[in-house]
Design a protein around this motif. Sequence first.
Motif, PDB file in Angstrom:
ATOM      1  N   ALA A  75       0.831  -1.215   0.000  1.00 31.97           N
ATOM      2  CA  ALA A  75       0.000   0.000   0.000  1.00 31.97           C
ATOM      3  C   ALA A  75       0.863   1.262   0.000  1.00 31.97           C
ATOM      4  O   ALA A  75       0.548   2.245  -0.679  1.00 31.97           O
ATOM      5  N   VAL A  94       2.099   1.837  -3.527  1.00 33.99           N
ATOM      6  CA  VAL A  94       1.036   2.377  -4.386  1.00 33.99           C
ATOM      7  C   VAL A  94       0.805   3.856  -4.065  1.00 33.99           C
ATOM      8  O   VAL A  94       0.690   4.691  -4.968  1.00 33.99           O
ATOM      9  N   PHE A 149       1.469   6.971  -6.640  1.00 34.27           N
ATOM     10  CA  PHE A 149       0.342   7.830  -7.028  1.00 34.27           C
ATOM     11  C   PHE A 149       0.637   9.295  -6.723  1.00 34.27           C
ATOM     12  O   PHE A 149       0.448  10.168  -7.580  1.00 34.27           O
ATOM     13  N   ARG A 159      -9.638  15.716  -6.563  1.00 34.26           N
ATOM     14  CA  ARG A 159      -9.343  14.510  -7.323  1.00 34.26           C
ATOM     15  C   ARG A 159      -8.161  13.769  -6.705  1.00 34.26           C
ATOM     16  O   ARG A 159      -8.138  12.539  -6.653  1.00 34.26           O
ATOM     17  N   ARG A 175      -9.385  11.932  -3.696  1.00 35.41           N
ATOM     18  CA  ARG A 175     -10.176  10.755  -4.055  1.00 35.41           C
ATOM     19  C   ARG A 175      -9.281   9.588  -4.448  1.00 35.41           C
ATOM     20  O   ARG A 175      -9.592   8.426  -4.160  1.00 35.41           O
ATOM     21  N   GLY A 176      -8.154   9.888  -5.101  1.00 38.21           N
ATOM     22  CA  GLY A 176      -7.203   8.824  -5.420  1.00 38.21           C
ATOM     23  C   GLY A 176      -6.639   8.185  -4.169  1.00 38.21           C
ATOM     24  O   GLY A 176      -6.597   6.958  -4.034  1.00 38.21           O
ATOM     25  N   ALA A 212      -7.986   8.194  -1.248  1.00 39.78           N
ATOM     26  CA  ALA A 212      -9.070   7.495  -0.541  1.00 39.78           C
ATOM     27  C   ALA A 212      -9.324   6.120  -1.144  1.00 39.78           C
ATOM     28  O   ALA A 212      -9.596   5.149  -0.420  1.00 39.78           O
ATOM     29  N   LEU A 213      -9.231   6.032  -2.465  1.00 36.77           N
ATOM     30  CA  LEU A 213      -9.441   4.726  -3.098  1.00 36.77           C
ATOM     31  C   LEU A 213      -8.362   3.730  -2.677  1.00 36.77           C
ATOM     32  O   LEU A 213      -8.641   2.550  -2.428  1.00 36.77           O
ATOM     33  N   ILE A 214      -7.142   4.210  -2.574  1.00 40.34           N
ATOM     34  CA  ILE A 214      -6.054   3.329  -2.125  1.00 40.34           C
ATOM     35  C   ILE A 214      -6.289   2.913  -0.669  1.00 40.34           C
ATOM     36  O   ILE A 214      -6.095   1.746  -0.299  1.00 40.34           O
ATOM     37  N   ALA A 236      -9.120   2.620   0.784  1.00 41.47           N
ATOM     38  CA  ALA A 236     -10.201   1.623   0.801  1.00 41.47           C
ATOM     39  C   ALA A 236      -9.646   0.237   0.491  1.00 41.47           C
ATOM     40  O   ALA A 236     -10.046  -0.763   1.106  1.00 41.47           O
ATOM     41  N   GLY A 237      -8.694   0.207  -0.454  1.00 44.20           N
ATOM     42  CA  GLY A 237      -8.045  -1.065  -0.745  1.00 44.20           C
ATOM     43  C   GLY A 237      -7.275  -1.583   0.448  1.00 44.20           C
ATOM     44  O   GLY A 237      -7.291  -2.777   0.771  1.00 44.20           O
ATOM     45  N   ALA A 238      -6.584  -0.684   1.139  1.00 50.74           N
ATOM     46  CA  ALA A 238      -5.831  -1.080   2.339  1.00 50.74           C
ATOM     47  C   ALA A 238      -6.787  -1.569   3.428  1.00 50.74           C
ATOM     48  O   ALA A 238      -6.517  -2.561   4.111  1.00 50.74           O
ATOM     49  N   SER A 280      -9.497  -3.082   3.133  1.00 45.34           N
ATOM     50  CA  SER A 280      -9.982  -4.437   2.841  1.00 45.34           C
ATOM     51  C   SER A 280      -8.970  -5.516   3.263  1.00 45.34           C
ATOM     52  O   SER A 280      -9.288  -6.691   3.292  1.00 45.34           O
ATOM     53  N   ARG A 281      -7.750  -5.088   3.569  1.00 46.47           N
ATOM     54  CA  ARG A 281      -6.691  -6.027   3.996  1.00 46.47           C
ATOM     55  C   ARG A 281      -6.611  -6.163   5.508  1.00 46.47           C
ATOM     56  O   ARG A 281      -5.761  -6.894   6.032  1.00 46.47           O
ATOM     57  N   THR A 339     -10.966   7.853 -11.313  1.00 47.50           N
ATOM     58  CA  THR A 339     -10.039   7.896 -10.186  1.00 47.50           C
ATOM     59  C   THR A 339      -9.198   6.622 -10.121  1.00 47.50           C
ATOM     60  O   THR A 339      -7.970   6.667 -10.009  1.00 47.50           O
ATOM     61  N   LEU A 377      -4.407  -4.525  -4.802  1.00 50.00           N
ATOM     62  CA  LEU A 377      -4.846  -3.619  -3.743  1.00 50.00           C
ATOM     63  C   LEU A 377      -5.689  -2.477  -4.304  1.00 50.00           C
ATOM     64  O   LEU A 377      -6.703  -2.083  -3.716  1.00 50.00           O
ATOM     65  N   GLY A 394      -9.742  -1.594  -3.687  1.00 51.17           N
ATOM     66  CA  GLY A 394     -10.302  -0.265  -3.454  1.00 51.17           C
ATOM     67  C   GLY A 394     -11.432   0.039  -4.415  1.00 51.17           C
ATOM     68  O   GLY A 394     -12.468   0.593  -4.031  1.00 51.17           O
TER      69      GLY A 394
END
Lengths: 195, 195
Positions: A131, A134, A138, A176, A179-180, A182-184, A186-188, A190-191, B130, B183, B187
């Motif tokens: 994470a 990433v 980004f 924007r 939001r990028g 935040a999406l990462i 959200a992926g984290a 989920s782990r 995004t 990952l 997200g």
Amino acid sequence: MAGTITRADILGGALSLLDSGGLPALAMRRIAAEFGVQQSALYWHFNSKQELLAGLADHILDHVAAVEGATWQERITDLSLSLRTELLAHKDGAELVATAFAFKLGSKALFRSFADELSRAGLVPEDAETAASVLLHFVLGYTTNEQQHWQAADLGAISGEDTLDDDLGRQFSTDRFVRGVALILAGAHSRLNPT
Amino acid sequence: MAGTITRADILGGALSLLDSGGLPALAMRRIAAEFGVQQSALYWHFNSKQELLAGLADHILDHVAAVEGATWQERITDLSLSLRTELLAHKDGAELVATAFAFKLGSKALFRSFADELSRAGLVPEDAETAASVLLHFVLGYTTNEQQHWQAADLGAISGEDTLDDDLGRQFSTDRFVRGVALILAGAHSRLNPT
DNA sequence: ACCTGAACACCGTTCAAGT
DNA sequence: ACCTGAACACCGTTCAAGT
């Protein structure tokens, strides 16, 4: 006395050149001229221009603010925003740091900041590092594009280009960017191990 | 006849120079020499070196394979892997494309490929864009670092450096790359509307 | 230890002129 | 339309020599 120059002096002079003229202003001859010295003198303090640029990138990253925030999501978002702000504070700052990123120490410290925060949040080290990687890519990539876009727009404004219709400009904003991130996150999220 | 050169010819010659010598080999004089022509001749076909490099980046991205896969996660992972493979296929390929990325057309097409796939998966356009942005920055940034690492290691091997202990080397692998993509996809998954 | 002076081997870009 | 020839204004790096 006063007639000798240090690594820190050189980095300071280079930074002020960067701020006024961007990467194209960062020529060994120009940096040397700031101190009334021959370009070859710089090679006593740095083995190469690349090493000088890496030092400059470290110096910029050192100023990334420490971070507060109630949740780990807030702290990581803050850290990302702080990094972006610091990059945008210097002309071509994002490109410089992104380019010097490869083997640098400052970027290792930043990588650890991200990864440690994610570890404390409850990710296993492997996921935390994924994470963090990433996130860093980004932030550096997005900010580099963003800065190039605004700097190009500034030149266009001077030379009176027809208004670059900002469909393209709306592509870049703090919103924007967040939001990028935040999406990462959200992926984290989920782990996370269920406790 | 046979005595006139096209844009496509020049890009082909430039690509073969890139493959053998990387970005440092991409000098206007060297490209021109491949065709037995003056460097200034290239400026009839391209307005600047930057434009030539952008064309070269487009040309490389055109070869990114079309994608198959049962789920949208598989298709996006495949597309990411295919992009990475294409970048790694050319010396300094990742850095070239990452640098030319800013305003290019090829990267717009790629952005759309990612975003459309995510739209079909059920993301609203804003979230799809995004996620596409995060994906592209990760693939370009990660692969650039990866390629720089291996190319530097190759030079070290020739000059007999002490084995760069691959703690650092283990940082780069197809596995780590795929985990980064996964990952991001997790997200994106969290943004799906419950149907 | 720290810097000078001078050279080496390159760059991208422009532009009049040719064909 | 397509290219030559020559110049302009730069680069990073090295290295003997000075102090």
